[in-house]
Write an enzyme that holds these catalytic residues in place. Structure first.
Site, PDB file in Angstrom:
ATOM      1  N   ILE A   1      82.004  29.333   2.443  1.00 14.49           N
ATOM      2  CA  ILE A   1      81.289  28.682   3.531  1.00 14.49           C
ATOM      3  C   ILE A   1      80.002  29.445   3.817  1.00 14.49           C
ATOM      4  O   ILE A   1      79.988  30.672   3.901  1.00 14.49           O
ATOM      5  CB  ILE A   1      82.176  28.621   4.801  1.00 14.49           C
ATOM      6  CG1 ILE A   1      83.487  27.893   4.504  1.00 14.49           C
ATOM      7  CG2 ILE A   1      81.435  27.960   5.949  1.00 14.49           C
ATOM      8  CD1 ILE A   1      83.346  26.488   3.991  1.00 14.49           C
TER       9      ILE A   1
ATOM     10  N   GLU B   1      82.470  17.120   5.920  1.00 11.72           N
ATOM     11  CA  GLU B   1      82.925  18.083   4.910  1.00 11.72           C
ATOM     12  C   GLU B   1      84.016  17.470   4.020  1.00 11.72           C
ATOM     13  O   GLU B   1      85.016  18.104   3.684  1.00 11.72           O
ATOM     14  CB  GLU B   1      83.412  19.379   5.562  1.00 11.72           C
ATOM     15  CG  GLU B   1      82.403  20.056   6.474  1.00 11.72           C
ATOM     16  CD  GLU B   1      81.159  20.569   5.763  1.00 11.72           C
ATOM     17  OE1 GLU B   1      81.144  20.615   4.525  1.00 11.72           O
ATOM     18  OE2 GLU B   1      80.199  20.942   6.464  1.00 11.72           O
TER      19      GLU B   1
END
Length: 193
Positions: A172, A88
């Protein structure tokens, strides 16, 4: 010679799988790796790097205030540190990417960062932008659009399944909220011009 690598792609290209395979390869040879993932993404648990094919490993979490250079110096002082792997990586700040250049250049530890290049509007994330500018090696991991062409954009879907064209850069989600598409299909849904 240690280098800073940026492995980037749209969603569902196997970034986490590649990271986990790299970690396994180092560990299989008796080497020590440090794994990091963004605190903001806890879909699979806090401090977990997980792939869609079922692989996972524990990782240290980073947030906006995390100091990679300090953490890596500490790990190196405690013993061997042969590689740093970051999942990420789009959520890194510019300052954190700069810290990673010092991990590579001063500590002589390779850093492999995996992340998205662009957000749901086709804009770069701060971490991705700095990695694209400063990484020694750029590696595109490829995935495909529903039409069969290379997918290099991500479309965010709203509650009704329509392409979102506004909203916060960071939200997210997984396959239920994001779809990787080629530029042509992305433009038709998001840019609409």
């Amino acid at each position: 010679m240690a280098q800073l690598y940026f492995y980037y792609s749209a969603m569902n290209a196997g970034k986490s799988t590649s990271l986990l395979q790299s970690a396994y390869n180092y560990q299989e040879r008796g080497m020590t790796v440090a794994l990091f993932t963004a605190a903001i993404d806890d879909r699979f648990g806090v401090g977990k790097i997980s792939s869609r094919i079922g692989l996972s490993m524990d990782a240290q979490i980073f947030d906006a205030g995390f100091d990679f250079l300090h953490a890596c110096k500490t790990l190196k002082q405690q013993g061997a540190l042969d590689c740093v792997l970051i999942d990420e990586a789009q959520f890194l700040s510019k300052a954190q990417v700069k810290q990673l250049t010092y991990v590579v250049d001063d500590l002589k530890v390779p850093v492999l960062a995996f992340g998205l290049r662009t957000d749901f509007l086709g804009e770069t994330f701060a971490g991705s932008q700095a990695l694209l500018a400063w990484a020694d090696k750029l590696v595109e991991l490829k995935t495909v659009c529903h039409c069969g062409r290379k997918a290099n954009f991500v479309v965010r879907l709203d509650e009704q399944g329509n392409a979102a064209t506004t909203g916060s850069q960071v939200q997210i989600g997984g396959n239920n909220q994001y779809v990787s598409m080629c530029r042509a299909h992305f433009k038709a849904l998001v840019w609409r011009d």
